[in-house]
Scaffold this active site. Sequence first.
Site, mmCIF file in Angstrom:
data_model
loop_
_atom_site.group_PDB
_atom_site.id
_atom_site.type_symbol
_atom_site.label_atom_id
_atom_site.label_comp_id
_atom_site.label_asym_id
_atom_site.label_seq_id
_atom_site.Cartn_x
_atom_site.Cartn_y
_atom_site.Cartn_z
ATOM 1 N N HIS A 188 24.521 -3.445 75.144
ATOM 2 C CA HIS A 188 23.332 -2.998 74.420
ATOM 3 C C HIS A 188 22.109 -3.231 75.289
ATOM 4 O O HIS A 188 22.014 -4.248 75.961
ATOM 5 C CB HIS A 188 23.172 -3.777 73.108
ATOM 6 C CG HIS A 188 23.938 -3.176 71.991
ATOM 7 N ND1 HIS A 188 23.360 -2.839 70.787
ATOM 8 C CD2 HIS A 188 25.235 -2.854 71.891
ATOM 9 C CE1 HIS A 188 24.275 -2.322 70.004
ATOM 10 N NE2 HIS A 188 25.420 -2.322 70.644
ATOM 11 N N TYR A 228 21.741 -7.034 58.758
ATOM 12 C CA TYR A 228 23.169 -6.824 58.489
ATOM 13 C C TYR A 228 24.072 -7.430 59.557
ATOM 14 O O TYR A 228 25.281 -7.536 59.384
ATOM 15 C CB TYR A 228 23.489 -5.336 58.276
ATOM 16 C CG TYR A 228 23.210 -4.428 59.454
ATOM 17 C CD1 TYR A 228 23.983 -4.479 60.616
ATOM 18 C CD2 TYR A 228 22.187 -3.483 59.400
ATOM 19 C CE1 TYR A 228 23.731 -3.644 61.691
ATOM 20 C CE2 TYR A 228 21.926 -2.640 60.462
ATOM 21 C CZ TYR A 228 22.698 -2.733 61.597
ATOM 22 O OH TYR A 228 22.440 -1.903 62.658
ATOM 23 N N GLU A 229 23.496 -7.833 60.702
ATOM 24 C CA GLU A 229 24.330 -8.413 61.752
ATOM 25 C C GLU A 229 24.729 -9.844 61.426
ATOM 26 O O GLU A 229 25.789 -10.310 61.845
ATOM 27 C CB GLU A 229 23.585 -8.401 63.092
ATOM 28 C CG GLU A 229 23.309 -7.000 63.621
ATOM 29 C CD GLU A 229 22.349 -7.035 64.795
ATOM 30 O OE1 GLU A 229 22.669 -7.680 65.805
ATOM 31 O OE2 GLU A 229 21.261 -6.432 64.693
ATOM 32 N N ALA A 231 15.585 5.041 62.238
ATOM 33 C CA ALA A 231 16.347 6.185 61.757
ATOM 34 C C ALA A 231 16.605 5.947 60.276
ATOM 35 O O ALA A 231 16.881 4.827 59.866
ATOM 36 C CB ALA A 231 17.674 6.304 62.508
ATOM 37 N N MET A 263 18.011 0.562 57.175
ATOM 38 C CA MET A 263 18.480 -0.828 57.215
ATOM 39 C C MET A 263 17.620 -1.743 58.084
ATOM 40 O O MET A 263 18.100 -2.748 58.593
ATOM 41 C CB MET A 263 19.930 -0.865 57.700
ATOM 42 C CG MET A 263 20.883 -0.018 56.862
ATOM 43 S SD MET A 263 22.542 -0.003 57.558
ATOM 44 C CE MET A 263 23.286 1.360 56.653
ATOM 45 N N ASN A 305 19.896 12.096 58.394
ATOM 46 C CA ASN A 305 20.875 12.623 57.435
ATOM 47 C C ASN A 305 20.220 12.673 56.061
ATOM 48 O O ASN A 305 19.215 12.005 55.829
ATOM 49 C CB ASN A 305 22.117 11.714 57.384
ATOM 50 C CG ASN A 305 21.754 10.264 57.085
ATOM 51 O OD1 ASN A 305 21.343 9.517 57.985
ATOM 52 N ND2 ASN A 305 21.867 9.878 55.836
HETATM 53 N N1 HPA Z 1 21.126 4.900 54.872
HETATM 54 C C1 HPA Z 1 20.777 3.738 55.458
HETATM 55 N N2 HPA Z 1 20.403 3.656 56.725
HETATM 56 C C2 HPA Z 1 20.378 4.792 57.445
HETATM 57 C C3 HPA Z 1 20.728 6.025 56.896
HETATM 58 C C4 HPA Z 1 21.121 6.089 55.523
HETATM 59 O O1 HPA Z 1 21.451 7.149 54.965
HETATM 60 N N3 HPA Z 1 20.594 6.958 57.883
HETATM 61 C C5 HPA Z 1 20.165 6.291 58.990
HETATM 62 N N4 HPA Z 1 20.026 4.974 58.729
#
Ligand code: HPA
Length: 281
Positions: free
Chosen positions: A65, A89-90, A117, A212, A236
Site C-alpha cells: 500500500h 473498519y481495519e 469514494a 466508510m 456506485n
Molecule cells: N457504501 C459504503 N462505502 C462505499 C460505497 C458504498 O456503497 N461505495 C464506495 N464506498
Amino acid sequence: MIDNKALDAKIDATLARLNSQFGAAPAVAVVLGSGWSGAVSLVEQAQRLSYAELPAFPQPKVEGHVNEIVLGQIGAQRVVMLRGRAHTYESGDCTGMAGALRSLKRWGVKVLLQTNASGSLRPSMPPGSLMLINDHINAPQRSPLVGEPGSERFVDMNQAYDRELLANARQVAAQTGQVLGEGVYCWALGPQFETPAEIRMFAAWGADAVGMSTVPETILARHCGLRVMGLALMTNMAAGLSEEALTHALTLQQAQASGERAAGFLAAVVASLAELPSLQA
Ligand code: HPA
C-alpha cells in the site's frame, strides 16, 4: 481512546521531521481517498516522504500500500497530500488519523480537504458524479474524542464543513464546468456494504451519499481547529438502488474511470485557495 501523552511524543518527533525536511507548513492538506490518487501527478516539484518516517501517522500493516505524504505546489498554492488513511473498519479504532491531523495542525496547516469514494443515494448523482459534502451523519455514533480531556471535546458540529470553502468550491465548479452535486455524507462503519434496508433508513435521515471514512477525520480536524472541506466521488449506487451487485472491485473500477476528472477538479480547488483572502498569512 487516544493516549495523549504517547501521541504527543510521536507528534513532536513527526514535527521535527516535517520541519527539517520541508520547512514551513503549507496552508492546505488533502487526504486522498480511493479514486483520487491521480491528484498526486498534478503536484509540481513534488517531494515524497513515507508515513514510516512520521511516527504520528498511521503505520501501514499491509505491504504494497502506498502510504506517504507528497508535498509541492498546485498553481500558486503549496499543498501536502496524504496518500493512505486509517479506516475504522481495519481495527475497530476510529482514532487512527488523530496523530496525523494534529501534527498537520501543529505544523501550521489551516485547511483539511478530504476526499473519498462513496455510494450514491440519489439517482441524480450516478456513478462518476462528484458531491461537495455540506454536512454528515455519524451513523455508528462513534467518536474519536471519547476520553479527551477538557471542554474543547464538546466540539460544535454546526458548519463542520466550512461555509467559505464550500462557496469557493461551488465557484470553481461553475468556472471549470464541473457538475458538482452537494449533500450529506453518511458514515457507515463497514467493511461490509450496507443492506438495502439500511440505505432506505439513511435516505429517510437525509443522507445523499454513504461511505466508510471521512467522519472521524472531520471530528478530529474540527477538534484541533482545522477548517474542513470534503469531496465525494460516487463509485456506485448504494445498496438496493441498482441491479448491480456491490463489490470492492466495482467501486475501484468506477473510481479509476472517473479518477482523472476528479483529480483535475481537486487540483483546481486547491489552486483556487491561493486566492482565498482568509488563507493569506
Ligand atoms: N457504501 C459504503 N462505502 C462505499 C460505497 C458504498 O456503497 N461505495 C464506495 N464506498
